[in-house]
Design an enzyme around this catalytic site. Structure first.
Site: not given
Length: 469
Positions: A213, A239, A250, A337, A464, A469
């Site tokens: 992702t 992942k 996750t 991230e 994040n 959006t």
């Protein structure tokens, strides 16, 4: 000795919905189809680069192939139209040509995703599995009964195509929570996905890319080692990049081996390896709804059957599983991230491995430690503090802390050190996306363990803050 730190001694194509193609002169239809499949898999596997895999030392050699390195496994990854943006592959399938002994580990989140609930039930009713289908784009979590029915329908469709029992098809999903799988797009893509299955390196690499992702790199690794006098292989893919924290995160993973293992032993071994790897990584302190690791053993290596968790062969295989999962786990933390470096915490001197694991996780999870590493600030007080609130009792006068090879604290006493040199060590790790090593000793006990995290940067908030959006 209680320790999770390594101290080791010594294509078959179905042709379903195949497009009409013009075959060049001199080529057979089979050769041309294989060429077309390999071209598609190459394109998929090259979509993002591969992660560095930091395997611990041991009596194994790293080999190419990922989940297809072991005998009896094929894989593929394709774009099926599930992602909200772009055309990166988003649908992955790993299959075994024989009934494979199965095991799984899952999120502890009460709001478990539909595929997690489904897989738990499937593993309860069957000791074997034949396929793992994974989609990216939608987590299918918090989607109620309708989301669960979607999982059943997808599993049934795969089972029909592969001519296996539905309970032998396991499902993993990743993506936005609250969104059901784009079922029609997925089901329409399944014949093409099955037709693309390959035992090649490209098949494994494309599958590893398709499950990502926000990952910037794909994670895939395989090793070969001797177990009971026979060479066996263990491969895997995973992942994960954000929402990563102990008790799974996750992250999705698939492990494969051609060792021959009894079901109860295999399931115990997988839980041990998960506790030493995926349950020892953290990026941001958030755990997810979808965490799943599925492990399949084909038994096709010709090795003798492993029927006891304590036998020599089981210990050898456990070491291989630990190594592969730790390599994948570290690559997830490395790819955190917004991260600029991997942080490796090593804790020794506790009474048990579990105690060392808890202290290591506490330090790796500290936002203040992570922020200090990003700021290139050798603020060892934050490390001592995080070790102290871990919930494990130790005498403060036995605390010892090293940053790389720089001794910061010993015998519970702060030591003079060159702050500029220590800051340079952190800065170099950040500039090269390398590893920051923090070693902590809390006593004289035999327990030891490691945990892995990453620094906390401004980029993490940026990624994040606007995720949907």
């Amino acid at each position: 000795m209680y320790s999770c730190i390594p101290h080791y001694i010594s294509l078959k194509l179905s042709g379903i919905l195949a497009p009409k193609i013009i075959i060049p002169s001199g080529s057979s239809q089979r050769d041309f189809r294989i060429s077309a499949v390999m071209s598609n898999l190459n394109e998929a596997s090259n979509y993002i680069p591969a992660a560095p895999i930091l395997l611990p030392d041991g009596p194994w050699k790293q080999i190419p192939g990922g989940v297809t390195a072991a005998e009896g496994f094929r894989a593929a990854g394709i774009y099926g139209g599930l992602r909200a943006k772009g055309e990166k592959p988003d649908l992955s399938l790993v299959i075994c040509d024989v009934d494979a002994t199965s095991a799984g580990a899952f999120t502890t989140n009460v709001v478990a995703a539909a595929p997690v609930v489904y897989c738990k039930k499937a593993l309860d009713v069957s000791k074997t599995a034949r396929a793992v289908l994974i989609n990216a784009g939608q987590a299918n979590a918090a989607t109620g009964d309708a989301g669960y029915q979607d999982v059943i329908e997808c599993a049934n469709t795969v089972a029909t195509l592969l001519k296996v029992r539905p309970e032998e098809v396991l499902i993993e999903s990743t993506g936005v929570i609250g969104q059901r799988i784009k079922k029609d797009a997925l089901k329409n893509s399944l014949p093409r996905l099955v037709n693309s299955l390959s035992s090649s390196i490209e098949g494994a690499d494309s599958a590893a890319v398709a499950i990502t992702t926000t990952d910037l790199v794909s994670k895939s690794v395989a090793v070969e080692s001797e177990v009971g006098g026979t060479d066996i292989r263990v491969g895997g893919m995973a992942k994960g990049s954000g929402m990563i924290h102990p008790n799974m995160a996750t992250m999705l993973g698939v492990l494969t081996t051609d060792a021959l293992v009894d079901s109860d032993v295999w399931r115990k071994m997988i839980q041990i390896a998960v506790n030493r790897s995926f349950n020892q990584i953290t990026v941001d302190g958030d755990t997810s709804t979808n965490d799943t690791v599925i492990a399949l053993a084909s038994g096709l290596s010709g090795s003798s059957r492993i029927s006891s968790i304590n036998c020599k062969e089981a210990i050898q295989l456990q070491a291989c599983l630990d190594a592969v999962m730790q390599g994948l786990a570290k690559s997830i933390a490395w790819d955190g991230e917004g991260a600029t470096c991997l942080i490796e915490i090593t804790v020794t001197g506790t009474n048990t491995e579990a105690e060392a694991a808890k202290i290591a996780r506490s330090v790796a999870s500290s936002s203040l430690v992570k922020a200090a590493v990003y700021g290139r600030d050798p603020n060892w007080g934050r490390i001592a503090c995080a070790a102290g609130y871990s919930g494990i009792n130790f005498h403060p006068n036995k605390l010892r802390i090293l940053l790389g090879d720089i001794l910061l604290m010993d015998g519970g006493q702060p030591l003079p050190f060159d702050r500029a040199v220590a800051s340079k060590y952190l800065r170099k790790a950040g500039e090269t996306h390398g590893t920051v090593s923090i070693d902590i000793s809390v006593g004289d006990g035999p327990g030891s363990c490691q945990a892995w995290g990453c620094d906390l940067s401004y980029e993490y908030v940026k990624i994040n803050a606007e995720y949907t959006t």
